[in-house]
Scaffold this active site. Structure first.
Site, mmCIF file in Angstrom:
data_model
loop_
_atom_site.group_PDB
_atom_site.id
_atom_site.type_symbol
_atom_site.label_atom_id
_atom_site.label_comp_id
_atom_site.label_asym_id
_atom_site.label_seq_id
_atom_site.Cartn_x
_atom_site.Cartn_y
_atom_site.Cartn_z
ATOM 1 N N ASP A 286 0.802 -1.209 -0.176
ATOM 2 C CA ASP A 286 0.020 -0.174 0.153
ATOM 3 C C ASP A 286 0.891 1.292 -0.051
ATOM 4 O OD1 ASP A 286 -1.861 -1.871 0.234
ATOM 5 O OD2 ASP A 286 -2.629 -0.986 2.270
ATOM 6 N N GLU B 53 3.963 1.730 -1.211
ATOM 7 C CA GLU B 53 4.435 1.932 -2.624
ATOM 8 C C GLU B 53 3.546 2.565 -3.529
ATOM 9 O OE1 GLU B 53 7.058 -1.485 -4.100
ATOM 10 O OE2 GLU B 53 5.774 -2.091 -2.664
ATOM 11 N N TYR B 54 2.186 1.936 -3.397
ATOM 12 C CA TYR B 54 0.826 2.410 -4.029
ATOM 13 C C TYR B 54 0.878 4.038 -3.859
ATOM 14 C CZ TYR B 54 -3.544 3.294 -6.169
ATOM 15 O OH TYR B 54 -4.451 3.655 -6.745
ATOM 16 N N ASP B 55 0.791 4.632 -2.508
ATOM 17 C CA ASP B 55 0.603 5.737 -2.029
ATOM 18 C C ASP B 55 1.701 6.689 -2.540
ATOM 19 O OD1 ASP B 55 -1.894 4.873 -0.835
ATOM 20 O OD2 ASP B 55 -0.876 4.681 1.308
ATOM 21 N N LEU C 158 -10.188 8.770 1.906
ATOM 22 C CA LEU C 158 -9.522 9.905 2.507
ATOM 23 C C LEU C 158 -8.220 10.340 1.672
ATOM 24 C CD1 LEU C 158 -9.911 9.055 6.135
ATOM 25 C CD2 LEU C 158 -11.169 10.503 4.800
ATOM 26 N N GLU D 80 -8.350 8.665 15.128
ATOM 27 C CA GLU D 80 -8.678 7.169 15.207
ATOM 28 C C GLU D 80 -7.808 6.318 14.839
ATOM 29 O OE1 GLU D 80 -12.638 6.713 13.230
ATOM 30 O OE2 GLU D 80 -13.055 8.516 14.154
ATOM 31 N N LYS E 227 -6.263 3.627 12.008
ATOM 32 C CA LYS E 227 -6.962 3.313 10.776
ATOM 33 C C LYS E 227 -6.674 1.986 10.492
ATOM 34 C CE LYS E 227 -6.536 4.779 5.944
ATOM 35 N NZ LYS E 227 -6.431 3.570 5.403
ATOM 36 N N ASP F 1 -6.573 -1.762 8.975
ATOM 37 C CA ASP F 1 -6.283 -2.080 7.757
ATOM 38 C C ASP F 1 -7.297 -3.326 7.272
ATOM 39 O OD1 ASP F 1 -4.985 -2.179 5.433
ATOM 40 O OD2 ASP F 1 -2.943 -2.980 6.161
ATOM 41 N N ARG G 158 -17.697 -1.110 -0.243
ATOM 42 C CA ARG G 158 -17.675 0.498 -0.716
ATOM 43 C C ARG G 158 -17.820 0.697 -2.333
ATOM 44 N NH1 ARG G 158 -13.123 3.803 1.460
ATOM 45 N NH2 ARG G 158 -11.794 2.528 0.125
ATOM 46 N N GLU H 169 -15.155 -0.997 9.705
ATOM 47 C CA GLU H 169 -14.012 -1.704 8.671
ATOM 48 C C GLU H 169 -14.122 -3.325 9.414
ATOM 49 O OE1 GLU H 169 -12.317 0.705 6.980
ATOM 50 O OE2 GLU H 169 -10.778 -0.485 6.584
ATOM 51 N N TYR I 193 -17.276 3.287 12.867
ATOM 52 C CA TYR I 193 -16.474 4.636 13.078
ATOM 53 C C TYR I 193 -17.401 5.744 12.454
ATOM 54 C CZ TYR I 193 -14.538 3.173 8.599
ATOM 55 O OH TYR I 193 -14.279 2.713 7.494
ATOM 56 N N LYS J 146 -0.580 8.091 7.129
ATOM 57 C CA LYS J 146 -0.130 6.816 6.990
ATOM 58 C C LYS J 146 1.553 6.772 7.787
ATOM 59 C CE LYS J 146 -2.902 4.911 3.994
ATOM 60 N NZ LYS J 146 -2.810 4.249 2.783
ATOM 61 N N CYS K 226 41.681 -4.791 -7.781
ATOM 62 C CA CYS K 226 41.235 -3.392 -7.359
ATOM 63 C C CYS K 226 40.585 -2.746 -8.574
ATOM 64 C CB CYS K 226 42.539 -2.628 -6.929
ATOM 65 S SG CYS K 226 42.056 -0.821 -6.479
ATOM 66 N N CYS L 250 43.270 0.369 -9.599
ATOM 67 C CA CYS L 250 44.740 0.234 -9.833
ATOM 68 C C CYS L 250 44.975 -1.260 -10.144
ATOM 69 C CB CYS L 250 45.718 0.476 -8.679
ATOM 70 S SG CYS L 250 45.775 -0.805 -7.420
ATOM 71 N N CYS M 241 42.312 -3.472 -1.238
ATOM 72 C CA CYS M 241 43.628 -3.297 -2.350
ATOM 73 C C CYS M 241 44.810 -3.336 -1.434
ATOM 74 C CB CYS M 241 43.470 -1.821 -2.893
ATOM 75 S SG CYS M 241 44.741 -1.334 -4.117
ATOM 76 N N CYS N 81 47.912 2.671 -4.339
ATOM 77 C CA CYS N 81 46.721 2.750 -4.949
ATOM 78 C C CYS N 81 46.060 4.265 -4.938
ATOM 79 C CB CYS N 81 45.578 1.823 -4.385
ATOM 80 S SG CYS N 81 44.110 1.826 -5.214
#
Ligand SMILES: [Zn+2]
Length: 666
Positions: A32, A34-36, A82, A110, A112, A114, A133, A167, A219, A307, A401, A404, A419, A424
């Site tokens: 989630d 990443e999505y956001d 939201l 409140e 949230k 999941d 929903r 929820e 809620y 979040k 290395c 060098c 090295c 070097c």
């Protein structure tokens, strides 16, 4: 502009696909968070380039396609989602926007949950429908399934008409049980409790739903007007009275500071709960104020979701690049497909050493998980094995290395490769950079790029060469990008460095294991560098906090004739080698204070600053508590700074820090 268009198109396509996986298939392939983050990036583009926003944009769509498994249900009161924020700063902005429009309001905070949102309609106190929903306007009728949930009363204590929202979720303990059962029957398990809850509620067979034991929190009262309820908080009390489960962590707050302290508590309780949460919801308490504020095209203006920031994201490992440090240590670095994490774009991360790569079986083209804790250098923490590509390639550590081409060796029982070439170029240049650095000789007039350039030109190979750069006066002035003034700055900075205290010189020499703090402790015991050179192992080891490693390293260093020759040259060139100019008796401003560093500083790397502060007898600690005395903050400081604000910790910016340090270190 073309690039931006392309980027936007890509984000739109990806997000639409992820949304479909999430809402319709109950089978998300990214987190989630990443999505956001992607969603936010897209919004940011449209803020900057509103002309690129089309009606097809996912940011214009309220919802997603509805599966055909269930009857459609048209919500009498639409179900909104939201807007998200990820920092307390953004909450202040949220409050500022509200404050401009309305007066006399307060908040309710409140956790949230999941899970997945549900709308229940009761007539004459009897449960009539339960619906998901869906797209906010039309959802799926899941009444039969809802009726199997024991948290949901079929008949209320009052004969009223009421529409409420809540929820549906699975308790963690229950989620584990279900997955164990699925595993035992060789069936696919659920990725997380939320997907399990969503998948369960949308089962066609209500008997399966009943067996899985879903739970629910409530809620919201949608028809509060008809029921003459004035505030959100009162509506929650009423829900409780009617027999619904209301979360016990819900609290009222007057302002953002109170909100942030409640959020803190909610986050701290996160692991104790038997349910998953992914943040907190902040709502205006007064319904009349909510109505005044109204909605944007997509979200209510009176509520927002905060979040919790995940610090781990997935990306692809494209290549490996090796760097050679001052000690000759070779560090493998992952070159990554750029990814936006904790406020910045990351395209490199450390892989530490070859053992680390082997242990985690990290391969080229792997999808890896990147961790970035706000201010720390990003690192690869693991590989996503399920996403391993066919073209993934095992990594062979280099044998030579990269600079060098001398063979790499291991020193003692270290996991690192070094090295083997003392000459070097990488080792020499990094050594010179360290010597000139702010908490060593403080030759700030010579930039790192100048050091590299002068080295290439053969003017700068040893520490003592800094003090002979005057021989190249005309050459430096004639160099592209330099000139008379640059030359003067360079020379004045070099001349000033002759007077720095001996501990800085000792630290600047780059003796293995010897940090700024140890260098200072050693200088307390001796009068000049010759005493240090002639000291025995026992003289060092008896110094508090100097252990075997440092003592041995010092003896090794000073038994090398080349090193002694170089020190003698420095003495002849006028560099201070006596300890009498170290003001060691004076109590430092930072002495015995608990200090937390956060954000990115311009002049100092975190480790450097930590070692300087420790040399001034400060305790540098990692987390903020009521025992913290000072928070030193830089750019992009995050939750530590806001926590410090709440706890009234003294907050120090970089300018103030530099002023104090300049006085302390002279
Ligand atoms: Zn090398």
């Amino acid at each position: 502009m073309e690039n931006i268009k392309k980027d936007i198109e890509e984000l739109e396509n990806k997000l639409k696909n992820y949304a479909y996986e999430y809402y319709t298939l109950d089978n998300p392939t990214i987190s989630d968070y990443e999505y956001d983050v992607m969603y936010k990036r897209l919004l940011k583009y449209y803020d900057d380039y509103p002309e690129l926003l089309s009606n097809n944009s996912i940011t214009r769509q309220v919802g997603y396609s509805i599966s055909k498994k269930f009857e459609k249900y048209t919500h009498q009161y639409s179900m909104y989602s939201l807007d998200n924020v990820f920092s307390i700063d953004e909450l202040y902005e949220f409050d500022n926007r509200i404050n401009k429009e309305v007066d006399n309001y307060s908040y309710v905070v409140e956790p949230k949950i999941d899970g997945l949102a549900i709308s229940l309609t009761y007539e004459n106190g009897k449960l009539i429908t339960g619906a998901t929903r869906g797209n906010g306007l039309v959802g799926e009728d899941v009444t039969n399934n809802v009726k199997t949930i024991t948290d949901i009363p079929l008949v209320l204590s009052e004969n009223i008409d009421i529409t409420i929202r809540g929820e549906i979720y699975l308790k963690r303990s229950q989620f584990n049980k279900i997955n164990d059962d699925l595993k035992a029957n060789n069936q696919n398990t659920f990725v997380n409790a939320r997907n399990a809850a969503a998948g369960t509620l949308r089962q066609l067979d209500s008997k399966v739903v009943a067996k899985r034991k879903l739970s629910a929190f409530f809620y919201n009262v949608a028809n509060y007007q008809e029921l003459n309820i004035r505030t959100h908080y009162d509506s929650l009390l009423y829900l409780k009275k009617l027999g619904f489960v209301v979360n016990d962590q819900i609290k009222q707050a007057k302002n953002i500071n109170e909100i942030s302290s409640i959020i803190n508590d909610i986050e701290n309780n996160r692991d104790i709960n038997d349910y998953d949460i992914d943040g907190a919801v902040i709502k205006i308490n007064q319904f009349d104020v909510q109505e005044k504020l109204g909605f944007t095209t997509k979200y209510p203006k009176f509520a927002i979701a905060y979040k919790f920031v995940a610090e781990q994201l997935e990306t692809k490992l494209l290549d490996i690049e090796y760097t050679v440090g001052r000690t000759g240590k070779v560090t493998p670095n992952a070159i990554l497909e750029p990814i936006f994490i904790s406020g910045s774009t990351v395209s490199r991360a450390t892989l530490h050493n070859y053992d680390f790569i082997k242990t985690l079986d990290i391969r080229l083209n792997d999808i890896v998980i990147i961790h970035k804790a706000g201010e720390i250098i990003p690192e690869v923490v693991s590989v996503v094995n399920e996403k391993r590509a066919i073209d993934s390639k095992k990594l062979e550590f280099i044998k030579e290395c990269p600079i060098c081409h001398a063979p790499l060796i291991k020193i003692d029982d270290s996991v690192d490769y070094y090295c083997s070439n003392k000459e070097c170029p990488a080792i020499i240049v990094e050594g010179l950079v360290h010597f000139a650095s702010r908490n060593a000789m403080n030759i700030v007039g010579v930039s790192i790029s100048s050091i590299k350039e002068f080295y290439k030109l053969g003017w700068l190979k040893k520490f003592s060469d800094f003090y002979k750069l005057e021989d190249y006066k005309q050459d430096i002035i004639n160099l592209k990008g330099y000139g008379e003034q640059s030359y003067l700055n360079i020379i004045s900075s070099i001349n000033n460095s002759k007077d720095v205290s001996l501990d800085r010189l000792l630290f600047g020499l780059g003796i293995r294991f010897l940090g700024a703090k140890s260098a200072r402790l050693i200088c307390k015991k001796f009068n000049d560098i010759n005493e240090i050179i002639n000291a025995k192992y026992d003289d060092f080891i008896t110094i508090n906090e100097i252990g075997d490693k440092i003592a041995t390293s010092l003896i090794d260093y000073f038994s090398d004739k080349e090193n002694i020759d170089e020190i003698n040259k420095l003495i002849l060139l006028g560099v201070n080698t006596k300890t009498n100019n170290i003001n060691l008796t004076k109590d430092s401003y930072f002495a015995n204070k608990n200090i937390v560093l956060t954000g990115t500083l311009e002049k100092y790397k975190r480790k450097e600053l930590q070692s300087i502060l420790e040399s001034l007898n400060a305790n540098v600690v990692s987390s903020v508590s009521k025992n913290t005395d000072i928070i030193i903050y830089g750019k992009e400081a995050g939750s530590k700074l806001s926590k410090g604000q709440q706890l009234n910790v003294y907050l120090m910016d970089e300018n103030e820090l530099l002023n104090i340090l300049d006085k302390e270190l002279e």
